[in-house]
Design a protein around this motif. Structure first.
Motif, PDB file in Angstrom:
ATOM      1  N   PRO A 175       0.819  -1.224   0.000  1.00 16.25           N
ATOM      2  CA  PRO A 175       0.000   0.000   0.000  1.00 16.25           C
ATOM      3  C   PRO A 175       0.849   1.268   0.000  1.00 16.25           C
ATOM      4  N   PHE A 176       2.014   1.212   0.649  1.00 15.02           N
ATOM      5  CA  PHE A 176       2.890   2.384   0.639  1.00 15.02           C
ATOM      6  C   PHE A 176       3.375   2.681  -0.776  1.00 15.02           C
ATOM      7  N   THR A 177       3.697   1.630  -1.532  1.00 12.27           N
ATOM      8  CA  THR A 177       4.147   1.816  -2.912  1.00 12.27           C
ATOM      9  C   THR A 177       3.022   2.393  -3.762  1.00 12.27           C
ATOM     10  N   LEU A 178       1.800   1.959  -3.512  1.00  6.96           N
ATOM     11  CA  LEU A 178       0.656   2.513  -4.240  1.00  6.96           C
ATOM     12  C   LEU A 178       0.505   4.005  -3.951  1.00  6.96           C
ATOM     13  N   LEU A 179       0.632   4.376  -2.676  1.00  8.90           N
ATOM     14  CA  LEU A 179       0.567   5.795  -2.322  1.00  8.90           C
ATOM     15  C   LEU A 179       1.716   6.562  -2.952  1.00  8.90           C
ATOM     16  N   LEU A 180       2.891   5.947  -2.963  1.00 11.46           N
ATOM     17  CA  LEU A 180       4.049   6.580  -3.601  1.00 11.46           C
ATOM     18  C   LEU A 180       3.798   6.795  -5.084  1.00 11.46           C
ATOM     19  N   PHE A 181       3.174   5.794  -5.731  1.00  8.44           N
ATOM     20  CA  PHE A 181       2.874   5.919  -7.154  1.00  8.44           C
ATOM     21  C   PHE A 181       1.958   7.110  -7.405  1.00  8.44           C
ATOM     22  N   VAL A 182       0.911   7.238  -6.593  1.00  5.30           N
ATOM     23  CA  VAL A 182      -0.023   8.373  -6.746  1.00  5.30           C
ATOM     24  C   VAL A 182       0.707   9.693  -6.544  1.00  5.30           C
ATOM     25  N   LEU A 183       1.577   9.755  -5.517  1.00  2.44           N
ATOM     26  CA  LEU A 183       2.321  10.984  -5.251  1.00  2.44           C
ATOM     27  C   LEU A 183       3.270  11.313  -6.388  1.00  2.44           C
ATOM     28  N   VAL A 184       3.986  10.302  -6.876  1.00  7.47           N
ATOM     29  CA  VAL A 184       4.931  10.542  -7.973  1.00  7.47           C
ATOM     30  C   VAL A 184       4.192  10.966  -9.231  1.00  7.47           C
ATOM     31  N   VAL A 185       3.014  10.369  -9.478  1.00  9.24           N
ATOM     32  CA  VAL A 185       2.211  10.774 -10.640  1.00  9.24           C
ATOM     33  C   VAL A 185       1.872  12.257 -10.562  1.00  9.24           C
ATOM     34  N   LYS A 186       1.428  12.690  -9.385  1.00 12.70           N
ATOM     35  CA  LYS A 186       1.054  14.102  -9.236  1.00 12.70           C
ATOM     36  C   LYS A 186       2.256  15.026  -9.398  1.00 12.70           C
ATOM     37  N   LEU A 187       3.355  14.684  -8.716  1.00 13.10           N
ATOM     38  CA  LEU A 187       4.537  15.543  -8.786  1.00 13.10           C
ATOM     39  C   LEU A 187       5.141  15.544 -10.185  1.00 13.10           C
ATOM     40  N   THR A 188       5.195  14.370 -10.807  1.00 14.51           N
ATOM     41  CA  THR A 188       5.761  14.282 -12.150  1.00 14.51           C
ATOM     42  C   THR A 188       4.883  15.014 -13.155  1.00 14.51           C
ATOM     43  N   SER A 189       3.575  14.858 -13.006  1.00 10.33           N
ATOM     44  CA  SER A 189       2.646  15.547 -13.909  1.00 10.33           C
ATOM     45  C   SER A 189       2.808  17.057 -13.793  1.00 10.33           C
ATOM     46  N   ARG A 190       2.916  17.513 -12.539  1.00  2.78           N
ATOM     47  CA  ARG A 190       3.083  18.955 -12.329  1.00  2.78           C
ATOM     48  C   ARG A 190       4.402  19.443 -12.929  1.00  2.78           C
ATOM     49  N   TYR A 191       5.454  18.667 -12.723  1.00  3.32           N
ATOM     50  CA  TYR A 191       6.770  19.062 -13.236  1.00  3.32           C
ATOM     51  C   TYR A 191       6.801  19.048 -14.762  1.00  3.32           C
ATOM     52  N   LEU A 192       6.282  17.964 -15.367  1.00  5.58           N
ATOM     53  CA  LEU A 192       6.312  17.872 -16.830  1.00  5.58           C
ATOM     54  C   LEU A 192       5.408  18.926 -17.465  1.00  5.58           C
TER      55      LEU A 192
END
Length: 488
Positions: free
Chosen positions: A314-331
């Motif tokens: 579950p932590f990896t799933l939360l990490l995936f959601v967080l990385v998606v948001k941060l990466t989307s914002r950055y890109l």
């Protein structure tokens, strides 16, 4: 309005996020495996330590019998309970003549003084073992005498489960116990490999009917010789070994513990025997010159059964959601940065590759040109010219609607895509832009520079290039219609 391709950014976002999470998961799984491997090493050492404790206790018992036996021979009077004689075999606990709990004894000839003193000494020590805190006091322990065909078992066994003539060990004792170590050389070392033979090979036990091996210690007569007069054996049968391993490893469903002979393929599986051999690594620990303990680690199972892994998912799933948001914002920020003209803050021509046909339909195109911009550059310099362009861009940016798109098309030209199906709406927007630009002069050294624009409007036709060409024609018509006015 973000015009760059959402699909392109989304695919990059998910690819990067998946790669980051996969790397994180791999690192954490490696960490979990190393943690579990350390647990396996600890477990292996615990099993080894327990087996060595059993060996040490057997050594101490053999020493106690040696001491008692040596002094008994000196003092004499070694009394033992009466023996029964059945067809030339002398024994205890093989008939109704036996009285009391003395263990089980089998001899092929009547016992002499040495045998009686050996038996009385063993029984004396046996009684003390029953009252001791030794971990092996309930274990299966027995004595084999070399001088006479004699087995003495500390425990009672059924009469029909054993006979001397059936014992492969006794009939081929040199195979099972090949060396006769010197007493003092054996005692004055801590190294198991220098203590002589410490265990038998793995064999089939006639009493338990399964595989076993025996720890071997030696009983001496210190009055006459440094060579053993009898062997004290402690049986490690599968049932006992399973119990030992289950006590130590009951929560580790991902390990298999085996005991291997070092010089042969013989082995005993003592825990986790149903664990498959796929995706496996091993941890070895020497037990003696003859045996080693091997803990087999199933890599997948050890990770899967880890509590840390269950929390990791579950932590990896939360990490995936967080990385998606941060990466989307950055890109998104990077994509906008590459598509924005740095002087005016409007989109640059690079945005053309991102404009889709659906975005352009039901739109009007306005091509804007700054009148006499070259004269401003020549007279006041490019810094003032840049200010003029920034003023024009600022007016366009704050006049168009949210759904409209403003582009610095090149030099002093701007392209405005107006999302409307009515030309009158597009004309009103462009008229407000032209009027606002004319109302907002730029001050340079106390002089006001008034800017004006020409523009042409066309409806979308076939494609972007065609639409811009039509707007360009309309713009030049407007330029011809405008009266010339000198720049101030």
């Amino acid at each position: 309005m973000y015009l760059f391709s959402r699909k392109k950014i989304a695919s990059k976002v998910y690819a990067i996020s998946a790669a980051v999470c996969a790397l994180f998961l791999t690192i954490m799984m490696a960490f979990i495996f190393l943690h579990q491997k350390n647990e396996a090493i600890r477990l292996t050492n615990e099993v080894r330590a327990k087996l060595l404790t059993i060996f040490d206790e057997n050594e101490n018992i053999a020493d106690a019998i040696t001491t008692k036996y040596t002094t008994s021979l000196q003092n004499g009077g070694c009394e033992i309970p009466a023996l029964a004689n059945d067809n030339g075999q002398w024994h205890w606990q093989k008939s109704a003549l036996a009285a009391g709990d003395y263990g089980s004894l089998f001899l092929n000839t009547p016992p002499g003084l040495n045998e009686r003193c050996l038996l009385s000494s063993a029984m004396f020590v046996r009684n003390y073992i029953a009252k001791s805190d030794l971990s092996t006091k309930e274990g299966f322990r027995y004595i084999i005498s070399m001088r006479q065909k004699m087995f003495y078992f500390f425990s009672s066994i059924h009469s029909d489960s054993f006979a001397i003539e059936d014992s492969t060990m006794f009939n081929n004792l040199q195979f099972y116990i090949p060396s006769m170590p010197d007493y003092y050389k054996r005692k004055l070392t801590h190294k198991l490999t220098q203590k002589g033979t410490v265990a038998t090979p793995i064999y089939h036990d006639l009493i338990t009917r399964n595989s076993a091996y025996s720890v071997v210690s030696f009983i001496y007569d210190l009055n006459s010789s440094n060579v053993p007069v009898a062997y004290l054996l402690y049986d490690h049968n599968l049932e006992e070994l399973h119990g030992l391993a289950n006590t130590l490893a009951r929560h580790n469903k991902w390990v298999k513990i085996t005991l291997h002979e070092t010089d042969s393929p013989n082995k005993l599986c003592i825990y986790g025997c149903d664990i498959n051999d796929h995706f496996q690594t091993n941890v070895e620990s020497p037990l003696s010159s003859q045996f080693k303990v091997i803990t087999h680690i199933n890599i997948i199972e050890c990770i899967y059964h880890s509590m840390m892994f269950k929390l990791l998912l579950p932590f990896t799933l939360l990490l995936f959601v967080l990385v998606v948001k941060l990466t989307s914002r950055y890109l998104t920020r990077v994509a906008r940065h590459t598509l924005i003209d740095h002087l005016t803050g409007l989109y640059s021509r690079k945005i053309e590759s991102e404009l889709k046909h659906a975005t352009l339909e039901s739109s009007f195109f306005a091509l804007v040109d700054c009148n006499k911009f070259k004269i401003v550059n020549d007279r006041y310099g490019h810094a003032v010219g840049d200010k003029v362009l920034q003023r024009v861009a600022d007016v366009i940016k704050h006049t168009i609607r949210r759904e409209d798109i403003a582009i610095r098309y090149g030099g002093d030209e701007f392209l405005i895509i107006l999302k409307t199906e009515h030309k009158s709406v597009a004309q009103r927007v462009m008229q407000r832009i032209a009027e606002e630009i004319a109302r907002r002069p730029i001050g340079v050294n106390g002089e006001a520079i008034t800017s004006t624009i020409s523009y042409g409007i066309s409806k979308f036709s076939r494609d972007l290039k065609t639409s811009i060409l039509l707007a360009d024609k309309e713009m030049y018509k407007m330029k011809k219609q405008q009266a010339p006015s000198p720049a101030k």
